[in-house]
Design an enzyme around this catalytic site. Structure first.
Site, short mmCIF file in Angstrom:
data_model
loop_
_atom_site.label_atom_id
_atom_site.label_comp_id
_atom_site.label_asym_id
_atom_site.label_seq_id
_atom_site.Cartn_x
_atom_site.Cartn_y
_atom_site.Cartn_z
N GLU A 210 -43.26 36.88 18.66
CA GLU A 210 -43.23 36.12 17.49
C GLU A 210 -42.20 35.29 18.14
OE1 GLU A 210 -44.99 35.68 15.10
OE2 GLU A 210 -46.19 37.64 15.21
N CYS A 244 -37.31 29.33 12.89
CA CYS A 244 -38.61 29.26 13.85
C CYS A 244 -39.50 28.43 13.49
CB CYS A 244 -39.19 30.67 14.27
SG CYS A 244 -39.81 31.63 12.87
#
Length: 491
Positions: A210, A244
């Site tokens: 991720e 993010c």
């Protein structure tokens, strides 16, 4: 033997006893994790405040609330997720049992990150527990207060052998990566992601990465610019830009750039007051190293809003940069801070071209009233996700797989996707030692007649639900015809 190796060995040995596999045990551990989140809410909030200056309510909103939802969903759905999954059959296997059986992978390594030290570390753990695995949890050393609380308190609620917490820095993480795991789940940047993948390759260990990247945000000039900028401001400056999936930069036509700047300025004032530095819901950069990195990215760009900073407090004001060029320093890497550059383009076609010239982002944002324009962006770009007319909220939907593509990552999680990602979906086919005559078509000698039968039996898919429905309708039609015929005879 190192502390890391010992923890790995103990976890694997405990998994091999089969203790983690029964659904009752998995449910018990998930309930323990939920109790940890609810009973230790204050400890978690205090740790996050010391790490990132987040408020208590902000921590609950962006860290633990989603965790509670993930755990609750897993508790409700686990028996369904773990059950055998029937699949369609062909004529050759119509009388056989054919299904997919989810099974635990084994020992999972979860390497968390510092920007959301609880949500992004424990959400994968929910999937690991639900799938029946053991897991070694490695919180980020950068968010050191959260890591300490996790190390001290999590073992009070979960099985200590199956789910150890290993703290430390780079050397401890490297030592863990030297060990053999059955899956590695890493959240962080692409540079470390490559290191993780290289280490995993030595043992042929599958990985979920991720990562992040520069997520673009295109604003169509015909949309409600005020509402768009309000939502973008929220998405960008949450957690001081250290998210993010935050909008990394804006793409818009020159004719609306000035209005975009002013609307974002208004929203910053509305959300964080005239002095964000003193406002409790505006956080701080995690440490001075990252503070200096973010400040350096502003070099050569024109500050339109904000720009204030205080190194002693790791404070950078919500900042908008206008007339940014694609070769500007701020466009050289993921910002991961409260800087929002604006790049002007001639329209959606140039915006799409700009996006496609770069690495695939974790998410593409587009703001427009025109559904055809939105569909065009969907069709002509590639990213982990696409979100139209809002920011970040796709992360809250457990039904949507969360993950990247290309440089922004591989694999996904959330809800059932976490369970499937950390399970082996085993193919099962159970035949009986009967009807051997049907198999003669596959045995030598091979003839044209046998090939004809093979073509029919192997290529013809059978949808049993449809077949049952067709047979039932035929039976009902036959019964109706019989009743009508009897009625007519009596008359």
């Amino acid at each position: 033997m190192s502390r890391e190796e010992l923890a790995v060995q103990r976890a694997r040995k405990s998994f091999q006893t089969g203790k983690s596999k029964p659904l009752e045990f998995r449910l018990q551990q998930l309930q323990g994790l939920l109790r940890f989140i609810t009973e230790r809410r204050r400890d978690i909030a205090q740790a996050v405040h010391r790490d990132l200056s987040k408020s208590e309510h902000g921590t609950e909103l962006f860290e633990t609330l989603g965790l509670e939802g993930e755990i609750t969903l897993a508790l409700e759905k686990l028996s369904e997720w773990a059950a055998p999954r029937p699949v369609e059959r062909n004529l050759l296997t119509i009388s056989d049992q054919v299904y997919i059986q989810p099974q635990p992978l084994g020992l999972v390594l979860i390497i968390g990150t510092w920007n959301y030290p609880w949500a992004v570390t424990l959400q994968p753990l929910v999937g690991a527990i639900a799938a029946g695995n053991a897991a070694v949890i490695k919180p980020s050393e950068v968010s050191c207060h959260s890591a300490k609380v996790m190390e001290e308190l999590l073992p009070l609620y979960l099985d200590k052998e199956l789910y150890p917490v290993v703290t430390g820095g780079v050397s401890e993480t490297q030592e863990l990566l030297r060990q053999r795991f059955d899956h590695i789940f890493y959240t962080g940047n692409s540079t470390v992601g490559r290191v993780v993948m290289e280490a995993a390759a030595r043992h042929l260990t599958p990985v979920t990465l991720e990562l992040g990247g520069k997520s673009p945000c295109y604003i169509d000039k015909s949309c409600n610019v005020a509402v768009a900028c309000r939502r973008i401001t929220w998405g960008k400056f949450v957690n001081c830009g250290q998210t993010c999936i935050a909008p990394d930069y804006i793409l818009c036509e020159p004719c609306i750039q000035g209005r975009v700047v002013e609307e974002i300025r208004k929203s910053i004032k509305e959300f964080y007051t005239d002095n964000p530095k003193t406002f409790e819901d505006y956080g701080r950069i995690i440490n001075q190293r990252h503070f200096k990195r973010v400040m350096a990215l502003m070099e050569g760009s024109t500050v339109a809003v904000g720009g204030d900073s205080d190194e002693s407090q790791c404070y950078i004001a919500p900042t908008v940069l206008q007339d940014v060029m694609e070769e500007s320093k701020v466009m050289s890497e993921e910002i991961f801070g409260p800087l929002l550059p604006i790049i002007t383009v001639s329209g959606v076609d140039e915006a799409i071209h700009f996006i496609n010239e770069r690495e695939k982002p974790l998410v593409v944002y587009v703001f427009s009233h025109d559904n055809k324009l939105i569909q065009k962006v969907i069709a002509e770009t590639s990213s982990g996700a696409l979100l139209a007319n809002d920011c970040l909220v796709h992360f809250t939907l457990s039904a949507l797989p969360f993950g990247g593509v290309g440089n922004s990552g591989m694999g996904c999680y959330h809800g059932r996707h976490s369970f499937d990602q950390l399970s082996h979906l085993r193919s099962c086919l159970i035949k009986q030692l009967k009807m051997e005559g049907v198999n003669s078509m596959r045995y030598p000698p091979h003839t044209a007649k046998k090939l004809g039968w093979a073509r029919l039996l192997l290529l013809k898919q059978v949808n049993l639900r449809r077949l049952r429905r067709t047979l039932l309708l035929a039976l009902l039609a036959g019964m109706a015809a019989f009743v009508v015929q009897r009625f007519l005879r009596r008359r």
